[in-house]
Every structure is written in C-alpha cells, then in structure tokens.
Design a protein around this motif. Structure first.
Motif, PDB file in Angstrom:
ATOM      1  N   GLU A   1      44.209  97.006  13.337  1.00  0.00           N
ATOM      2  CA  GLU A   1      44.768  98.015  12.443  1.00  0.00           C
ATOM      3  C   GLU A   1      45.503  99.096  13.236  1.00  0.00           C
ATOM      4  O   GLU A   1      46.576  99.556  12.833  1.00  0.00           O
ATOM      5  CB  GLU A   1      43.675  98.631  11.575  1.00  0.00           C
ATOM      6  CG  GLU A   1      44.163  99.687  10.607  1.00  0.00           C
ATOM      7  CD  GLU A   1      45.149  99.179   9.555  1.00  0.00           C
ATOM      8  OE1 GLU A   1      45.659 100.020   8.781  1.00  0.00           O
ATOM      9  OE2 GLU A   1      45.426  97.981   9.482  1.00  0.00           O
ATOM     10  N   ALA A   2      44.976  99.489  14.373  1.00  0.00           N
ATOM     11  CA  ALA A   2      45.636 100.501  15.200  1.00  0.00           C
ATOM     12  C   ALA A   2      47.007 100.006  15.664  1.00  0.00           C
ATOM     13  O   ALA A   2      47.996 100.750  15.627  1.00  0.00           O
ATOM     14  CB  ALA A   2      44.772 100.859  16.401  1.00  0.00           C
ATOM     15  N   SER A   3      47.093  98.746  16.071  1.00  0.00           N
ATOM     16  CA  SER A   3      48.382  98.192  16.498  1.00  0.00           C
ATOM     17  C   SER A   3      49.341  98.066  15.327  1.00  0.00           C
ATOM     18  O   SER A   3      50.543  98.296  15.467  1.00  0.00           O
ATOM     19  CB  SER A   3      48.185  96.831  17.154  1.00  0.00           C
ATOM     20  OG  SER A   3      47.555  96.978  18.402  1.00  0.00           O
ATOM     21  N   ARG A   4      48.833  97.688  14.162  1.00  0.00           N
ATOM     22  CA  ARG A   4      49.685  97.590  12.973  1.00  0.00           C
ATOM     23  C   ARG A   4      50.315  98.938  12.656  1.00  0.00           C
ATOM     24  O   ARG A   4      51.528  99.038  12.445  1.00  0.00           O
ATOM     25  CB  ARG A   4      48.869  97.104  11.768  1.00  0.00           C
ATOM     26  CG  ARG A   4      49.706  96.915  10.500  1.00  0.00           C
ATOM     27  CD  ARG A   4      48.836  96.543   9.317  1.00  0.00           C
ATOM     28  NE  ARG A   4      48.175  97.699   8.725  1.00  0.00           N
ATOM     29  CZ  ARG A   4      48.747  98.529   7.847  1.00  0.00           C
ATOM     30  NH1 ARG A   4      49.977  98.342   7.443  1.00  0.00           N
ATOM     31  NH2 ARG A   4      48.077  99.547   7.354  1.00  0.00           N
ATOM     32  N   LEU A   5      49.497  99.988  12.670  1.00  0.00           N
ATOM     33  CA  LEU A   5      50.006 101.326  12.376  1.00  0.00           C
ATOM     34  C   LEU A   5      50.993 101.792  13.432  1.00  0.00           C
ATOM     35  O   LEU A   5      52.010 102.422  13.109  1.00  0.00           O
ATOM     36  CB  LEU A   5      48.840 102.306  12.239  1.00  0.00           C
ATOM     37  CG  LEU A   5      47.924 102.056  11.028  1.00  0.00           C
ATOM     38  CD1 LEU A   5      46.719 102.973  11.070  1.00  0.00           C
ATOM     39  CD2 LEU A   5      48.694 102.186   9.730  1.00  0.00           C
ATOM     40  N   ARG A   6      50.745 101.476  14.706  1.00  0.00           N
ATOM     41  CA  ARG A   6      51.670 101.834  15.779  1.00  0.00           C
ATOM     42  C   ARG A   6      53.014 101.116  15.594  1.00  0.00           C
ATOM     43  O   ARG A   6      54.075 101.715  15.744  1.00  0.00           O
ATOM     44  CB  ARG A   6      51.090 101.512  17.150  1.00  0.00           C
ATOM     45  CG  ARG A   6      51.986 101.964  18.289  1.00  0.00           C
ATOM     46  CD  ARG A   6      51.459 101.644  19.674  1.00  0.00           C
ATOM     47  NE  ARG A   6      51.371 100.196  19.853  1.00  0.00           N
ATOM     48  CZ  ARG A   6      50.228  99.507  19.953  1.00  0.00           C
ATOM     49  NH1 ARG A   6      49.070 100.124  19.905  1.00  0.00           N
ATOM     50  NH2 ARG A   6      50.238  98.205  20.110  1.00  0.00           N
ATOM     51  N   CYS A   7      52.972  99.845  15.228  1.00  0.00           N
ATOM     52  CA  CYS A   7      54.207  99.091  14.991  1.00  0.00           C
ATOM     53  C   CYS A   7      54.992  99.679  13.821  1.00  0.00           C
ATOM     54  O   CYS A   7      56.219  99.775  13.873  1.00  0.00           O
ATOM     55  CB  CYS A   7      53.902  97.621  14.745  1.00  0.00           C
ATOM     56  SG  CYS A   7      53.386  96.733  16.213  1.00  0.00           S
ATOM     57  N   LEU A   8      54.302 100.074  12.779  1.00  0.00           N
ATOM     58  CA  LEU A   8      54.960 100.719  11.647  1.00  0.00           C
ATOM     59  C   LEU A   8      55.605 102.037  12.060  1.00  0.00           C
ATOM     60  O   LEU A   8      56.737 102.341  11.673  1.00  0.00           O
ATOM     61  CB  LEU A   8      53.963 100.973  10.513  1.00  0.00           C
ATOM     62  CG  LEU A   8      53.635  99.798   9.611  1.00  0.00           C
ATOM     63  CD1 LEU A   8      52.497 100.160   8.664  1.00  0.00           C
ATOM     64  CD2 LEU A   8      54.858  99.361   8.832  1.00  0.00           C
ATOM     65  N   ARG A   9      54.886 102.808  12.868  1.00  0.00           N
ATOM     66  CA  ARG A   9      55.351 104.132  13.282  1.00  0.00           C
ATOM     67  C   ARG A   9      56.529 104.045  14.245  1.00  0.00           C
ATOM     68  O   ARG A   9      57.503 104.785  14.113  1.00  0.00           O
ATOM     69  CB  ARG A   9      54.186 104.904  13.907  1.00  0.00           C
ATOM     70  CG  ARG A   9      54.487 106.354  14.234  1.00  0.00           C
ATOM     71  CD  ARG A   9      53.275 107.098  14.784  1.00  0.00           C
ATOM     72  NE  ARG A   9      52.850 106.565  16.069  1.00  0.00           N
ATOM     73  CZ  ARG A   9      51.741 105.840  16.288  1.00  0.00           C
ATOM     74  NH1 ARG A   9      50.920 105.577  15.289  1.00  0.00           N
ATOM     75  NH2 ARG A   9      51.444 105.396  17.485  1.00  0.00           N
TER      76      ARG A   9
ATOM     77  N   LEU B   1      53.132  93.540   7.994  1.00  0.00           N
ATOM     78  CA  LEU B   1      52.878  94.886   8.503  1.00  0.00           C
ATOM     79  C   LEU B   1      52.596  95.872   7.373  1.00  0.00           C
ATOM     80  O   LEU B   1      51.903  96.864   7.578  1.00  0.00           O
ATOM     81  CB  LEU B   1      54.081  95.397   9.297  1.00  0.00           C
ATOM     82  CG  LEU B   1      54.184  94.971  10.746  1.00  0.00           C
ATOM     83  CD1 LEU B   1      55.455  95.527  11.372  1.00  0.00           C
ATOM     84  CD2 LEU B   1      52.972  95.396  11.540  1.00  0.00           C
ATOM     85  N   SER B   2      53.100  95.606   6.194  1.00  0.00           N
ATOM     86  CA  SER B   2      52.975  96.551   5.083  1.00  0.00           C
ATOM     87  C   SER B   2      51.552  96.693   4.547  1.00  0.00           C
ATOM     88  O   SER B   2      51.269  97.652   3.834  1.00  0.00           O
ATOM     89  CB  SER B   2      53.907  96.139   3.944  1.00  0.00           C
ATOM     90  OG  SER B   2      53.598  94.828   3.507  1.00  0.00           O
TER      91      SER B   2
ATOM     92  N   PRO C   1      47.152  95.949   5.608  1.00  0.00           N
ATOM     93  CA  PRO C   1      46.229  95.518   6.656  1.00  0.00           C
ATOM     94  C   PRO C   1      45.655  94.133   6.399  1.00  0.00           C
ATOM     95  O   PRO C   1      45.396  93.755   5.255  1.00  0.00           O
ATOM     96  CB  PRO C   1      45.130  96.576   6.628  1.00  0.00           C
ATOM     97  CG  PRO C   1      45.206  97.192   5.281  1.00  0.00           C
ATOM     98  CD  PRO C   1      46.623  97.060   4.827  1.00  0.00           C
TER      99      PRO C   1
END
Length: 121
Positions: free
Chosen positions: A45-53, A84-85, A87
């Motif tokens: 989840e942390a990597s997903r949010l970083r990729c989105l950001r 990515l949209s 989790p």
C-alpha cells in the motif's frame, strides 16, 4: 526457469509486455503466459500511494504460487486485476481477493483465477 517445487512471484512487466518471474528476489525469466497454483496476492500500500503521488512505476504487486504446466484455463475462471486506483487485487465486481486456488496470467495481460478468497490475511 524455476522448478515446479519453487514458489515464484509473477508480475506484469509493462515494458516487455510479458509476465516477469522472480525466485528468491531474482528475476529468472519472462514468459508470455503462466499458470500458478496455491496463489497468494501481495501489494504494498505504501508503494501504491507513492506511485500515485509521484507518477513513478515500480513492482509492488505480485502473485506468488507454484507453476502449473499444461493446465488450460477453465471456462468458470473469474477475471481479476490490480489497479493503482484501489488497494489490493480485485475481482471484476470490485471484491478484494487475497488468494486463489489457481491463477492464469494470459499473454494479453489479463488475469483469471479459480476459487478466489476474499479479504486480507
């Protein structure tokens, strides 16, 4: 190529348009399609949010299981995806899944599973 007894992690390689296979943290091959048994899904989840950001791309979602040879996808398999949209891995209706009895990762980039289990361990 990994042995049938070694668990592999598979993920879609967007650059090669193939499925990359990892064993013990090392990429051991790229295949157009693969079937796996006893699959668990993992997504950071942390990597997903970083990729989105940041808009960056990295490997943070994998399916781990044992390779199956010569087992065609049955007609009753469920399509699933990772985006990515949202989790985690999800069925087409949006239900999150954490594991499946078997998975078929197809050459066209689609993914299918049998006996998906909902929820997260």
């Amino acid at each position: 190529m990994p042995t049938a007894r070694a668990g592999v992690k598979a993920y879609r390689n967007l650059t090669r348009r193939a499925w990359s296979l990892r064993v013990d943290g090392r990429v051991v091959g790229h295949v157009p399609a693969i079937a796996l048994a006893g699959v668990t899904f993992r997504a950071s989840e942390a990597s997903r949010l970083r990729c989105l950001r940041t808009g960056s791309r990295d490997v943070h979602a994998v399916a781990r299981g044992l390779p199956l040879v010569g087992v065609p996808r049955p007609p009753g398999a469920f399509r699933f995806h990772y985006r990515l949209s949202a989790p985690g891995f999800r069925l087409a209706d949006g239900t999150p899944i954490s594991s499946a009895a078997a998975v078929w990762l197809e050459a066209d980039g689609t993914a299918w599973c049998l006996a998906p289990r909902s929820g997260f361990p």
